[in-house]
Scaffold this motif. Structure first.
Motif, short mmCIF file in Angstrom:
data_model
loop_
_atom_site.label_atom_id
_atom_site.label_comp_id
_atom_site.label_asym_id
_atom_site.label_seq_id
_atom_site.Cartn_x
_atom_site.Cartn_y
_atom_site.Cartn_z
N UNK A 107 21.92 -14.42 8.37
CA UNK A 107 22.93 -13.53 7.86
C UNK A 107 23.80 -13.90 6.86
N UNK A 108 24.44 -12.94 6.48
CA UNK A 108 25.39 -12.79 5.39
C UNK A 108 26.51 -11.80 5.66
N UNK A 276 16.39 -18.81 20.44
CA UNK A 276 17.78 -18.94 21.17
C UNK A 276 18.47 -20.37 20.90
N UNK A 277 17.49 -21.38 20.96
CA UNK A 277 17.84 -22.96 20.81
C UNK A 277 18.32 -23.23 19.49
N UNK A 278 17.42 -22.91 18.43
CA UNK A 278 17.83 -23.31 17.21
C UNK A 278 18.20 -22.46 16.01
N UNK A 281 22.25 -17.80 15.73
CA UNK A 281 22.85 -16.49 15.19
C UNK A 281 22.70 -15.32 16.37
N UNK A 282 23.58 -14.60 16.36
CA UNK A 282 23.76 -13.69 17.36
C UNK A 282 23.06 -12.27 16.58
N UNK A 318 21.17 -8.93 7.89
CA UNK A 318 20.52 -9.83 8.35
C UNK A 318 19.05 -9.78 7.58
N UNK A 319 18.40 -10.93 7.57
CA UNK A 319 16.87 -11.24 7.38
C UNK A 319 16.29 -12.10 8.08
#
Length: 350
Positions: A107-108, A276-278, A281-282, A318-319
């Motif tokens: 994300x930005x 979820x692990x790496x 980002x939410x 997001x992307x």
């Protein structure tokens, strides 16, 4: 949405999807359920009860922006180096056979000196992306000045149900467009012939067909074709089917399909665990499902990509990129940057 609407009971996105058919069975003919389901369906959903006008996913007034708010700062999450490292780690796990594909997003975060205007963002996105579905839905209580809104221009149809007929248009595999017509056409042909991108696309289509087979007596999935957005060429497959049971509604199908490998990966459970692990980002409702369903079980849902989350002066864009064997960390980082252009271009003053 203009004005508050009650949330569908259930809490999580999956629970709200499951509650929708019974809720609509007791509602009036002019009632629909509409809104957003998060990427992680165990997280709180944002589906609400509305009237038929909300079949247009972004049922708010839209306006072209005269000027964009002045930026006070920006921050990539995760940092580019960390994103490349996450892609490299995903490739290592793919090489071990732990999974075939995983989508990693970034994300930005943009902070402005004044609040972002949801109607203006939606208006710019609609004008610049006429073939996409403009979405503008509240994630929180829309009367709260600090409410979060999901705003975007999605090119990807997750599911449309009309009576016994269902249709989908998954996208996976992409290449940047060119302003030069000859080069642009060459890039499209390059994408059609890309072994890496066709493998990525095939993973998505096969998972969708597997999810649909218990519900459909007939499914048609032709060879992939090119789908153009202003920024990218995509591989797309128009999938159609006929339901076995008319009691199966659009939300039943969304619950079975989402998240597809186009935004998650395959096998699904392994890919979601890696994310979820790496990923770091939410995602919230990014890469979720946005749409509506009426009392007949008909509905239309798009994948929440090419979008951002707006809250006051904060905008998160997001992307994501699909990682398969043969992916390159630097190229995947660049692809996410191109995908962010849909939102960033909408911030430009006219």
């Amino acid at each position: 949405m203009s004005g508050p609407r009650p949330l569908v009971p259930g809490g999580s996105g999956l629970a709200q999807l499951r509650a929708t058919p019974a809720l609509l069975a007791d509602a009036g003919d002019d009632t629909v359920v509409c809104g957003a389901v998060p990427f992680d369906v165990a997280e709180p959903g944002a589906l609400r009860v509305g009237t038929a006008e909300f079949r247009n996913v972004g049922a708010i007034p839209v306006a072209r922006a005269r000027t964009a708010p002045l930026l006070a700062g920006s921050r990539p999450v995760p940092e580019p180096a960390r994103y490349r490292a996450a892609v490299a780690e995903a490739l290592r796990r793919i090489e071990t056979g732990a999974l075939a594909k995983v989508v990693l997003a970034r994300s930005l975060e943009l902070t402005a000196l004044s609040p972002w205007s949801v109607p203006q963002l939606a208006g710019e996105l609609s004008a610049r992306n006429p073939m996409a579905t403009t979405v503008a839905v509240p994630v929180d209580d829309p009367v709260d000045p600090a409410a979060r809104w999901l705003v975007g221009a999605s090119p990807e149809l997750l599911l449309r149900r009309r009576g016994p007929s269902v249709s989908l248009r998954p996208l996976a595999g992409s290449i940047p467009r060119s302003a030069d017509p000859a080069e642009d056409a060459r890039r499209g042909e390059q994408l059609l012939g890309s072994d890496k991108d066709r493998r990525e696309h095939a993973v998505v289509v096969e998972a969708i067909l597997e999810a649909l087979r218990p519900f459909c007596r007939q499914i048609n999935a032709p060879e992939p074709e090119l789908h153009a957005t202003p920024a990218l060429w995509h591989l797309a497959t128009p999938v159609t089917g006929l339901l076995i049971d008319r009691e199966v509604t659009s939300t039943h199908l969304v619950a079975a399909l989402h998240p597809t490998p186009a935004v998650g990966g395959t096998p699904r459970s392994e890919a979601l665990s890696v994310i979820r692990e790496i990923e770091g980002l939410d995602r919230g409702c990014y890469a979720g499902a946005v749409g509506w369903q009426d009392g007949d079980g008909d509905g239309e849902w798009v994948v929440a990509v090419r979008c951002g989350e707006v809250s006051g002066r904060r905008l998160r864009i997001f992307a994501g990129a699909g990682i398969v064997a043969g992916s390159d960390p630097a190229a995947e980082l660049a692809e996410t940057g191109v995908k962010m252009r849909t939102m960033l271009d909408a911030l430009s003053s006219r």
